[in-house]
Scaffold this motif. Sequence first.
Motif, PDB file in Angstrom:
ATOM      1  N   ARG A  52       0.831  -1.211   0.000  1.00  0.00           N
ATOM      2  CA  ARG A  52       0.000   0.000   0.000  1.00  0.00           C
ATOM      3  C   ARG A  52       0.858   1.249   0.000  1.00  0.00           C
ATOM      4  NH1 ARG A  52      -0.985   3.089   4.355  1.00  0.00           N
ATOM      5  NH2 ARG A  52      -0.499   1.428   5.846  1.00  0.00           N
ATOM      6  N   ILE A  53       1.856   1.281   0.872  1.00  0.00           N
ATOM      7  CA  ILE A  53       2.695   2.474   0.996  1.00  0.00           C
ATOM      8  C   ILE A  53       3.496   2.715  -0.272  1.00  0.00           C
ATOM      9  CG2 ILE A  53       4.666   3.441   2.271  1.00  0.00           C
ATOM     10  CD1 ILE A  53       3.499   1.801   4.724  1.00  0.00           C
ATOM     11  N   VAL A  54       4.050   1.641  -0.840  1.00  0.00           N
ATOM     12  CA  VAL A  54       4.824   1.791  -2.078  1.00  0.00           C
ATOM     13  C   VAL A  54       3.927   2.260  -3.211  1.00  0.00           C
ATOM     14  CG1 VAL A  54       6.053   0.496  -3.870  1.00  0.00           C
ATOM     15  CG2 VAL A  54       6.643   0.159  -1.463  1.00  0.00           C
ATOM     16  N   TYR A  55       2.765   1.650  -3.349  1.00  0.00           N
ATOM     17  CA  TYR A  55       1.866   1.987  -4.451  1.00  0.00           C
ATOM     18  C   TYR A  55       1.366   3.431  -4.332  1.00  0.00           C
ATOM     19  CZ  TYR A  55      -2.012   1.477  -7.768  1.00  0.00           C
ATOM     20  OH  TYR A  55      -2.873   1.632  -8.835  1.00  0.00           O
ATOM     21  N   GLU A  56       0.802   3.769  -3.175  1.00  0.00           N
ATOM     22  CA  GLU A  56       0.229   5.103  -2.991  1.00  0.00           C
ATOM     23  C   GLU A  56       1.319   6.171  -2.903  1.00  0.00           C
ATOM     24  OE1 GLU A  56      -2.885   5.795  -3.176  1.00  0.00           O
ATOM     25  OE2 GLU A  56      -3.792   3.801  -3.046  1.00  0.00           O
ATOM     26  N   GLY A  57       2.415   5.854  -2.233  1.00  0.00           N
ATOM     27  CA  GLY A  57       3.492   6.825  -2.123  1.00  0.00           C
ATOM     28  C   GLY A  57       4.131   7.134  -3.463  1.00  0.00           C
ATOM     29  N   SER A  58       4.284   6.113  -4.308  1.00  0.00           N
ATOM     30  CA  SER A  58       4.879   6.322  -5.629  1.00  0.00           C
ATOM     31  C   SER A  58       3.991   7.199  -6.499  1.00  0.00           C
ATOM     32  CB  SER A  58       5.120   4.972  -6.315  1.00  0.00           C
ATOM     33  OG  SER A  58       6.076   4.206  -5.604  1.00  0.00           O
ATOM     34  N   ILE A  59       2.662   6.998  -6.393  1.00  0.00           N
ATOM     35  CA  ILE A  59       1.746   7.869  -7.142  1.00  0.00           C
ATOM     36  C   ILE A  59       1.959   9.324  -6.739  1.00  0.00           C
ATOM     37  CG2 ILE A  59      -0.686   8.523  -7.357  1.00  0.00           C
ATOM     38  CD1 ILE A  59      -1.393   5.562  -7.275  1.00  0.00           C
ATOM     39  N   ALA A  60       2.074   9.573  -5.447  1.00  0.00           N
ATOM     40  CA  ALA A  60       2.242  10.951  -4.976  1.00  0.00           C
ATOM     41  C   ALA A  60       3.566  11.547  -5.431  1.00  0.00           C
ATOM     42  CB  ALA A  60       2.142  10.986  -3.452  1.00  0.00           C
ATOM     43  N   ILE A  61       4.636  10.792  -5.313  1.00  0.00           N
ATOM     44  CA  ILE A  61       5.957  11.322  -5.677  1.00  0.00           C
ATOM     45  C   ILE A  61       6.059  11.542  -7.188  1.00  0.00           C
ATOM     46  CG2 ILE A  61       8.439  10.775  -5.712  1.00  0.00           C
ATOM     47  CD1 ILE A  61       7.261  11.699  -3.007  1.00  0.00           C
ATOM     48  N   ARG A  62       5.313  10.763  -7.964  1.00  0.00           N
ATOM     49  CA  ARG A  62       5.305  10.947  -9.430  1.00  0.00           C
ATOM     50  C   ARG A  62       4.291  11.990  -9.879  1.00  0.00           C
ATOM     51  NH1 ARG A  62       5.683   4.855  -9.648  1.00  0.00           N
ATOM     52  NH2 ARG A  62       7.798   4.400 -10.378  1.00  0.00           N
ATOM     53  N   PRO A  66       3.065  20.272  -8.879  1.00  0.00           N
ATOM     54  CA  PRO A  66       4.402  20.728  -8.465  1.00  0.00           C
ATOM     55  C   PRO A  66       4.545  20.874  -6.959  1.00  0.00           C
ATOM     56  CG  PRO A  66       3.162  22.543  -9.432  1.00  0.00           C
ATOM     57  CD  PRO A  66       2.361  21.299  -9.679  1.00  0.00           C
ATOM     58  N   ASN A  67       3.431  20.992  -6.249  1.00  0.00           N
ATOM     59  CA  ASN A  67       3.500  21.081  -4.798  1.00  0.00           C
ATOM     60  C   ASN A  67       3.674  19.725  -4.128  1.00  0.00           C
ATOM     61  OD1 ASN A  67       3.114  23.924  -4.497  1.00  0.00           O
ATOM     62  ND2 ASN A  67       0.956  23.640  -5.020  1.00  0.00           N
ATOM     63  N   LEU A  68       3.468  18.642  -4.893  1.00  0.00           N
ATOM     64  CA  LEU A  68       3.499  17.314  -4.318  1.00  0.00           C
ATOM     65  C   LEU A  68       4.603  16.448  -4.902  1.00  0.00           C
ATOM     66  CD1 LEU A  68       2.193  15.125  -2.502  1.00  0.00           C
ATOM     67  CD2 LEU A  68       0.663  14.594  -4.415  1.00  0.00           C
ATOM     68  N   GLY A  69       4.659  16.346  -6.208  1.00  0.00           N
ATOM     69  CA  GLY A  69       5.617  15.469  -6.860  1.00  0.00           C
ATOM     70  C   GLY A  69       7.059  15.913  -6.670  1.00  0.00           C
ATOM     71  N   VAL A  70       7.965  14.939  -6.722  1.00  0.00           N
ATOM     72  CA  VAL A  70       9.397  15.214  -6.585  1.00  0.00           C
ATOM     73  C   VAL A  70      10.115  14.473  -7.723  1.00  0.00           C
ATOM     74  CG1 VAL A  70      11.409  15.171  -5.056  1.00  0.00           C
ATOM     75  CG2 VAL A  70       9.096  15.267  -4.071  1.00  0.00           C
ATOM     76  N   PRO A  71      10.286  15.122  -8.862  1.00  0.00           N
ATOM     77  CA  PRO A  71      10.852  14.434 -10.030  1.00  0.00           C
ATOM     78  C   PRO A  71      12.182  13.739  -9.780  1.00  0.00           C
ATOM     79  CG  PRO A  71       9.873  16.506 -10.698  1.00  0.00           C
ATOM     80  CD  PRO A  71       9.828  16.481  -9.191  1.00  0.00           C
ATOM     81  N   PRO A  72      13.137  14.332  -9.031  1.00  0.00           N
ATOM     82  CA  PRO A  72      14.404  13.604  -8.800  1.00  0.00           C
ATOM     83  C   PRO A  72      14.197  12.287  -8.059  1.00  0.00           C
ATOM     84  CG  PRO A  72      14.671  15.932  -8.302  1.00  0.00           C
ATOM     85  CD  PRO A  72      13.205  15.707  -8.487  1.00  0.00           C
ATOM     86  N   LEU A  73      13.249  12.249  -7.096  1.00  0.00           N
ATOM     87  CA  LEU A  73      12.960  11.002  -6.402  1.00  0.00           C
ATOM     88  C   LEU A  73      12.172  10.051  -7.294  1.00  0.00           C
ATOM     89  CD1 LEU A  73      11.982  12.128  -2.768  1.00  0.00           C
ATOM     90  CD2 LEU A  73      14.161  11.189  -3.564  1.00  0.00           C
ATOM     91  N   ALA A  74      11.239  10.602  -8.072  1.00  0.00           N
ATOM     92  CA  ALA A  74      10.444   9.758  -8.970  1.00  0.00           C
ATOM     93  C   ALA A  74      11.339   8.990  -9.932  1.00  0.00           C
ATOM     94  CB  ALA A  74       9.443  10.617  -9.737  1.00  0.00           C
ATOM     95  N   ALA A  75      12.436   9.633 -10.357  1.00  0.00           N
ATOM     96  CA  ALA A  75      13.355   8.971 -11.281  1.00  0.00           C
ATOM     97  C   ALA A  75      14.065   7.788 -10.649  1.00  0.00           C
ATOM     98  CB  ALA A  75      14.379   9.986 -11.794  1.00  0.00           C
ATOM     99  N   LEU A  76      14.123   7.740  -9.324  1.00  0.00           N
ATOM    100  CA  LEU A  76      14.807   6.656  -8.630  1.00  0.00           C
ATOM    101  C   LEU A  76      13.888   5.486  -8.283  1.00  0.00           C
ATOM    102  CD1 LEU A  76      16.911   8.793  -6.108  1.00  0.00           C
ATOM    103  CD2 LEU A  76      17.673   7.808  -8.274  1.00  0.00           C
ATOM    104  N   VAL A 183      13.576   5.176  -1.267  1.00  0.00           N
ATOM    105  CA  VAL A 183      13.328   6.457  -1.939  1.00  0.00           C
ATOM    106  C   VAL A 183      12.220   7.224  -1.216  1.00  0.00           C
ATOM    107  CG1 VAL A 183      12.565   7.548  -4.089  1.00  0.00           C
ATOM    108  CG2 VAL A 183      14.094   5.567  -4.169  1.00  0.00           C
ATOM    109  N   LEU A 184      11.142   6.548  -0.900  1.00  0.00           N
ATOM    110  CA  LEU A 184      10.007   7.219  -0.269  1.00  0.00           C
ATOM    111  C   LEU A 184      10.350   7.736   1.125  1.00  0.00           C
ATOM    112  CD1 LEU A 184       7.141   4.773  -1.314  1.00  0.00           C
ATOM    113  CD2 LEU A 184       7.776   6.948  -2.384  1.00  0.00           C
ATOM    114  N   ALA A 185      11.275   7.070   1.809  1.00  0.00           N
ATOM    115  CA  ALA A 185      11.688   7.533   3.136  1.00  0.00           C
ATOM    116  C   ALA A 185      12.349   8.903   3.091  1.00  0.00           C
ATOM    117  CB  ALA A 185      12.626   6.519   3.780  1.00  0.00           C
ATOM    118  N   ALA A 186      12.800   9.301   1.911  1.00  0.00           N
ATOM    119  CA  ALA A 186      13.426  10.620   1.743  1.00  0.00           C
ATOM    120  C   ALA A 186      12.448  11.661   1.216  1.00  0.00           C
ATOM    121  CB  ALA A 186      14.619  10.509   0.785  1.00  0.00           C
ATOM    122  N   ALA A 187      11.146  11.318   1.188  1.00  0.00           N
ATOM    123  CA  ALA A 187      10.160  12.216   0.586  1.00  0.00           C
ATOM    124  C   ALA A 187      10.040  13.548   1.312  1.00  0.00           C
ATOM    125  CB  ALA A 187       8.794  11.527   0.548  1.00  0.00           C
ATOM    126  N   ASP A 188      10.385  13.581   2.599  1.00  0.00           N
ATOM    127  CA  ASP A 188      10.293  14.836   3.353  1.00  0.00           C
ATOM    128  C   ASP A 188      11.596  15.617   3.346  1.00  0.00           C
ATOM    129  OD1 ASP A 188      11.764  13.146   4.916  1.00  0.00           O
ATOM    130  OD2 ASP A 188      10.590  13.422   6.744  1.00  0.00           O
TER     131      ASP A 188
END
Length: 370
Positions: A52-62, A66-76, A183-188
Amino acid sequence: MGSLDRGSLLGAVSRALIAQDARWISGAISSASDPTTGSAPMALLLLSHSSRIVYEGSIAIRSANPNLGVPPLAALLPPANDPITERARHATKLLDDNRKTMASLLHDMREYFDTHHFEFSGNAVWFARWLESDLGLTFFQGHLLYATIPLQFRLGIPPSIPPSAFGSTMNEVARQQGSALAVLAAADGHNNETRSKISFTGIAPVAYRDRKAHRYLARRYDLAFTMEAKLLMLVLEGEAASAHLLLPHTATGHEEAVFRARIVSLHHLVSSLRSVLDFHPAARAPKTSRLRSLLAEPSLDRFLNDPGARRVRNRSMHYEIRDGDTAIDPTAPMFGIVEASYPGHTFDELNREVEVALARVADALADWRG
């Protein structure tokens, strides 16, 4: 966070929730997998929350927001189309999959049963085959944590994959999810956070039993249920026990992440149990009727139908905060989202109410015999 504009603030809160959840689940799985703790079976149960966390978190990071997504992390992040992770994420909703009817879920259970029965039966000499087992059961503190046949459904592994291939399949899933969680652990923005260890020592050991599925299920639940329905019930009983007994052992330092996991589980448990009971109106054994009454109580029903409780569940399941009016309090647990979403309830109060509700459901299921 106080100096951010409104859109940036909501995005930062969403990413903080992702990072909290990723650190919690990666630490819990790593700790449970330590061979010295004897808690490896618990790691299997945690994988559904990881999905759940990987699936939902990846959607958010991708996200293109622009206020939510993080392209450098999404690429990883690993590729977005891993089928087992996606199926396991849907299995997080238990039987609440809008792509599946109850009839199709029962058909799936028959396929899972056939896969396990074929693999584990017919190996003994003919006169001893009645002794062969095709269902493995794992218990913790007197509650069923999982049974092998429905666990395959819970982990998102299709019935076409035999149990003998689980090892290689789950190793690949764990590898991919581990990469994504890092990757998601670095989202903040705090990518120097270390994965915390969670102690599983000192808790009651798990117990294992092997049984013949038909024989074990004969007196479980309601006699009006088919074997396939009873296999679905094993999914729900295991989820209730896991949320009630296992997740609290992972909560120290991760109280908010565990609260989110438990309220998601509770919401879908109430909904899924009602679905099974509604599909079997002839099931009216005394303990079945008591469970129907329990699920109809306001203290349980609200986790499914109260708008405020549903908003908290949605924020715990999906990370993007789309309600621009949500009040944010950086000093409160979960950034004040509980108080803003469910007026009249604090985080601590609702956390306790979730604990009580899960205990009641888990105990009712453990005691359910025909």
